[in-house]
Design a protein around this motif. Structure first.
Motif, mmCIF file in Angstrom:
data_model
loop_
_atom_site.group_PDB
_atom_site.id
_atom_site.type_symbol
_atom_site.label_atom_id
_atom_site.label_comp_id
_atom_site.label_asym_id
_atom_site.label_seq_id
_atom_site.Cartn_x
_atom_site.Cartn_y
_atom_site.Cartn_z
ATOM 1 N N THR A 120 25.319 12.772 3.534
ATOM 2 C CA THR A 120 25.539 11.588 2.714
ATOM 3 C C THR A 120 26.451 10.606 3.441
ATOM 4 O OG1 THR A 120 27.364 12.714 1.660
ATOM 5 C CG2 THR A 120 25.254 12.767 0.527
ATOM 6 N N GLN A 121 26.500 9.401 2.924
ATOM 7 C CA GLN A 121 27.373 8.373 3.481
ATOM 8 C C GLN A 121 28.394 7.959 2.419
ATOM 9 O OE1 GLN A 121 27.542 6.737 6.461
ATOM 10 N NE2 GLN A 121 26.121 8.213 7.363
ATOM 11 N N PRO A 122 29.470 8.732 2.247
ATOM 12 C CA PRO A 122 30.450 8.374 1.218
ATOM 13 C C PRO A 122 31.311 7.204 1.681
ATOM 14 C CG PRO A 122 31.224 10.258 2.448
ATOM 15 C CD PRO A 122 29.863 9.914 3.002
ATOM 16 N N PRO A 123 32.052 6.566 0.719
ATOM 17 C CA PRO A 123 33.036 5.556 1.137
ATOM 18 C C PRO A 123 33.994 6.182 2.145
ATOM 19 C CG PRO A 123 32.896 5.689 -1.253
ATOM 20 C CD PRO A 123 32.024 6.768 -0.716
ATOM 21 N N LYS A 124 34.508 5.371 3.065
ATOM 22 C CA LYS A 124 35.274 5.917 4.185
ATOM 23 C C LYS A 124 36.450 6.779 3.739
ATOM 24 C CE LYS A 124 34.555 3.181 8.302
ATOM 25 N NZ LYS A 124 34.787 1.818 8.778
ATOM 26 N N SER A 125 37.148 6.330 2.649
ATOM 27 C CA SER A 125 38.336 7.075 2.224
ATOM 28 C C SER A 125 37.973 8.461 1.707
ATOM 29 C CB SER A 125 39.076 6.310 1.136
ATOM 30 O OG SER A 125 39.391 5.030 1.584
ATOM 31 N N PHE A 126 36.742 8.614 1.217
ATOM 32 C CA PHE A 126 36.367 9.887 0.619
ATOM 33 C C PHE A 126 35.821 10.866 1.634
ATOM 34 C CE2 PHE A 126 36.771 7.868 -3.439
ATOM 35 C CZ PHE A 126 37.116 8.913 -4.270
ATOM 36 N N LYS A 127 35.630 10.397 2.860
ATOM 37 C CA LYS A 127 34.996 11.237 3.857
ATOM 38 C C LYS A 127 35.786 12.529 4.081
ATOM 39 C CE LYS A 127 32.162 10.377 7.670
ATOM 40 N NZ LYS A 127 31.364 9.767 8.455
ATOM 41 N N GLY A 128 35.088 13.653 4.182
ATOM 42 C CA GLY A 128 35.769 14.920 4.467
ATOM 43 C C GLY A 128 36.286 15.599 3.217
ATOM 44 N N LEU A 129 37.569 15.940 3.254
ATOM 45 C CA LEU A 129 38.147 16.773 2.204
ATOM 46 C C LEU A 129 38.078 16.172 0.795
ATOM 47 C CD1 LEU A 129 39.162 19.551 2.192
ATOM 48 C CD2 LEU A 129 41.454 18.738 2.669
ATOM 49 N N PRO A 130 38.405 14.878 0.594
ATOM 50 C CA PRO A 130 38.338 14.343 -0.772
ATOM 51 C C PRO A 130 36.966 14.521 -1.412
ATOM 52 C CG PRO A 130 39.492 12.818 0.630
ATOM 53 C CD PRO A 130 38.966 13.891 1.525
ATOM 54 N N LEU A 131 35.910 14.225 -0.667
ATOM 55 C CA LEU A 131 34.562 14.375 -1.210
ATOM 56 C C LEU A 131 34.272 15.846 -1.515
ATOM 57 C CD1 LEU A 131 31.942 12.833 -1.798
ATOM 58 C CD2 LEU A 131 31.149 13.534 0.432
ATOM 59 N N THR A 132 34.720 16.735 -0.620
ATOM 60 C CA THR A 132 34.541 18.162 -0.844
ATOM 61 C C THR A 132 35.199 18.587 -2.153
ATOM 62 O OG1 THR A 132 34.724 18.385 1.530
ATOM 63 C CG2 THR A 132 34.774 20.403 0.257
ATOM 64 N N LEU A 133 36.421 18.069 -2.396
ATOM 65 C CA LEU A 133 37.140 18.462 -3.602
ATOM 66 C C LEU A 133 36.451 17.936 -4.853
ATOM 67 C CD1 LEU A 133 40.782 17.978 -2.400
ATOM 68 C CD2 LEU A 133 39.866 20.049 -3.388
ATOM 69 N N VAL A 134 35.978 16.698 -4.796
ATOM 70 C CA VAL A 134 35.326 16.140 -5.978
ATOM 71 C C VAL A 134 34.045 16.909 -6.276
ATOM 72 C CG1 VAL A 134 34.218 14.089 -6.929
ATOM 73 C CG2 VAL A 134 36.344 13.871 -5.694
ATOM 74 N N SER A 135 33.302 17.305 -5.235
ATOM 75 C CA SER A 135 32.088 18.070 -5.520
ATOM 76 C C SER A 135 32.420 19.485 -5.979
ATOM 77 C CB SER A 135 31.145 18.093 -4.318
ATOM 78 O OG SER A 135 31.856 18.190 -3.144
ATOM 79 N N ALA A 136 33.573 20.021 -5.498
ATOM 80 C CA ALA A 136 34.008 21.324 -6.020
ATOM 81 C C ALA A 136 34.286 21.215 -7.509
ATOM 82 C CB ALA A 136 35.252 21.804 -5.282
ATOM 83 N N ALA A 137 34.786 20.050 -7.943
ATOM 84 C CA ALA A 137 35.036 19.843 -9.371
ATOM 85 C C ALA A 137 33.743 19.997 -10.151
ATOM 86 C CB ALA A 137 35.640 18.464 -9.612
ATOM 87 N N ILE A 138 32.635 19.450 -9.611
ATOM 88 C CA ILE A 138 31.368 19.518 -10.336
ATOM 89 C C ILE A 138 30.841 20.960 -10.351
ATOM 90 C CG2 ILE A 138 29.006 18.653 -10.392
ATOM 91 C CD1 ILE A 138 30.195 16.097 -9.057
ATOM 92 N N VAL A 139 30.982 21.669 -9.222
ATOM 93 C CA VAL A 139 30.555 23.076 -9.194
ATOM 94 C C VAL A 139 31.376 23.887 -10.197
ATOM 95 C CG1 VAL A 139 30.316 25.129 -7.761
ATOM 96 C CG2 VAL A 139 29.839 22.903 -6.795
ATOM 97 N N SER A 140 32.691 23.607 -10.222
ATOM 98 C CA SER A 140 33.570 24.315 -11.151
ATOM 99 C C SER A 140 33.177 24.015 -12.592
ATOM 100 C CB SER A 140 35.011 23.889 -10.880
ATOM 101 O OG SER A 140 35.837 24.180 -11.949
ATOM 102 N N LEU A 141 32.787 22.760 -12.846
ATOM 103 C CA LEU A 141 32.337 22.353 -14.184
ATOM 104 C C LEU A 141 31.146 23.185 -14.620
ATOM 105 C CD1 LEU A 141 33.097 20.170 -16.214
ATOM 106 C CD2 LEU A 141 31.399 18.696 -15.174
ATOM 107 N N SER A 142 30.230 23.451 -13.661
ATOM 108 C CA SER A 142 29.043 24.217 -14.027
ATOM 109 C C SER A 142 29.410 25.653 -14.377
ATOM 110 C CB SER A 142 28.018 24.177 -12.896
ATOM 111 O OG SER A 142 28.499 24.908 -11.811
#
Lengths: 232, 209
Positions: free
Chosen positions: B171-193
């Motif tokens: 994916t092409q996330p916004p620059k600030s989200f690249k790497g760990l921040p994006l990983t954490l936000v998607s972990a939030a969604i997995v955790s939600l499930s």
């Protein structure tokens, strides 16, 4: 004179430049788990700061005695002793905090911040500098915990430090104090830190979390990435 | 008995997942979940050490520390037992089972300071029961099953998240989200499930936790 400046830099290093949570990404487990209320954040921060200062001082005092081959087990025993001390004090005087921190209080033992500072700083520096480093890192850790728990408590429960902030008519987003909210808020805060970093023009050290981890050299994740970079 | 064991096992995997719900072992979850091979290797090592560590710490606590009134030493003794155990396992594997050492060996040093391992041994002897008398104090068999379940749960979370990350890489996330921040936000969604599994087991096995 120069000595003094160095001490000041040592102290502030942990608060801003190398904030253990938002910059070095160390010790994420308690950061995610206990930041559901500001009270927990301050309690956890204080407990960790105490352990950090004490273990840094003792390890710095013993740095010439401990053989380097068995240094990690030695550090762990020193840290575990202070953690036992702290958890007994907390159990006796602040039982409410003990209840809300649960297993994360004894788990300060394996918090990477403390072992990381022992390995990176206290084993190479004098007693006073190590104590200051521990204090700075502890304050930085506490600040990050408080910031994150404030966001989660206000959004998730409508409260700040147990006081009602949002009007009762506003339905709080209770997902914020559940586990997914922890990941989410941490991710957003980290993105914010990167954003501020980019605006001020200083690039973040790449892969800071892994590089600062005491297990960094052995970490397979780290190793694969390095191999890839060489391959490219 | 068998139902109780199955209940504990599946509740550790789905409802009380160590990584996504209890936040234990986040560092390897974020650090090693980049490739399928390394996440499977790490999970296998974690399951192995978790069960071994519980098998070693539970008797020490029950038959040594508690009778002599030394229960407050659980933290120090457990971390030492785990550290020694990991070293022993590493040496034994290297000497006698080189193929296994090759696949698990690199992950073993990481495990000593993994909070999931110390966490599972502490929770099994009911650290929380000091505060809340209704919390479980597991028998030896239950503790072993709980440790195995926690390890398998860790593995499930790791493998699932490796899949998520392989998609994120494209994916092409916004620059600030690249790497760990994006990983954490998607972990939030997995955790939600995983929140969706709450209450599932009580209905399935017909007993309450």
């Amino acid at each position: 004179m120069k000595q003094k400046v160095n001490y000041l830099a040592t102290f502030t290093n942990g608060i801003l430049k190398e904030n253990p949570v938002l910059r070095l990404v160390l010790g994420c487990c308690p950061v995610l788990a206990i930041t559901t209320a500001v009270f927990n954040g301050i309690g956890m921060g204080a407990a960790a700061t105490f352990v950090l200062i004490c273990s840094n001082v003792v390890i710095s005092l013993l740095r010439k005695v401990i053989p380097s081959g068995v240094r990690l087990p030695c550090y762990i025993v020193i840290i575990a002793s202070f953690v036992t001390l702290v958890s007994m004090i907390v159990k006796a005087y602040v039982p409410a905090l003990d209840e809300s921190l649960g297993v994360f209080l004894p788990l300060i033992t394996v918090n990477c911040i403390i072992l990381g500072r022992a390995e990176m700083f206290a084993s190479k520096n004098g007693v006073f500098a190590s104590a200051l480093d521990g204090l700075g890192m502890g304050i930085g850790f506490t600040l990050a915990l408080v910031l994150m728990s404030a966001i989660r408590e206000i959004l998730g429960a409508g409260q700040f430090f147990g006081l009602q902030i949002l009007p009762e008519s506003v339905q709080p987003m209770s997902i914020m104090i559940l586990p997914p909210g922890g990941f989410f808020v941490f991710g957003i805060l980290m993105a914010l830190a990167v954003f501020i970093e980019r605006k001020t023009g200083k690039p973040l050290p790449k892969n800071a979390g892994c590089a600062a981890c005491p297990a960094g050299e052995n970490c397979p994740g780290n190793r694969d990435e390095e191999a890839e970079e060489v391959g490219k | 008995m068998a139902i109780k064991l199955a209940f504990i096992f599946f509740s550790m995997i789905l409802v009380n997942n160590y990584v996504l719900v209890k936040f234990l072992g986040i560092c390897p979850f974020l650090g090693v979940s980049g490739k399928l091979q390394s996440s499977v290797g790490m999970s296998a090592a974690v399951i192995f050490v978790m069960v071994l560590a519980t098998a070693a710490t539970w008797p020490v606590y029950t038959y040594l520390l508690v009778p002599y009134g030394l229960a407050y030493l659980n933290n120090i003794s457990f971390i030492l037992i785990i550290a020694v155990l990991v070293q022993l396992v590493e040496l034994t594997l290297r000497k006698f089972v080189p193929p296994l050492y090759k696949s698990l060996g690199v992950y073993l040093p990481l495990i000593t300071t993994n909070c999931a391992i110390l966490g599972v041994t502490l929770l099994n002897i009911g650290t929380e029961s000091l505060i809340d008398p209704s919390a479980p104090y597991y028998t030896f068999a239950e503790a072993l099953v709980c440790a195995a379940g926690a390890g398998v749960g860790f593995g499930v979370a790791m493998v699932l998240f490796t899949g998520v990350r392989s998609v994120l890489d494209r994916t092409q996330p916004p620059k600030s989200f690249k790497g760990l921040p994006l990983t954490l936000v998607s972990a939030a969604i997995v955790s939600l499930s995983f929140m969706g599994f709450g209450g599932l087991l009580e209905n399935l096995f017909g007993i309450s936790a």
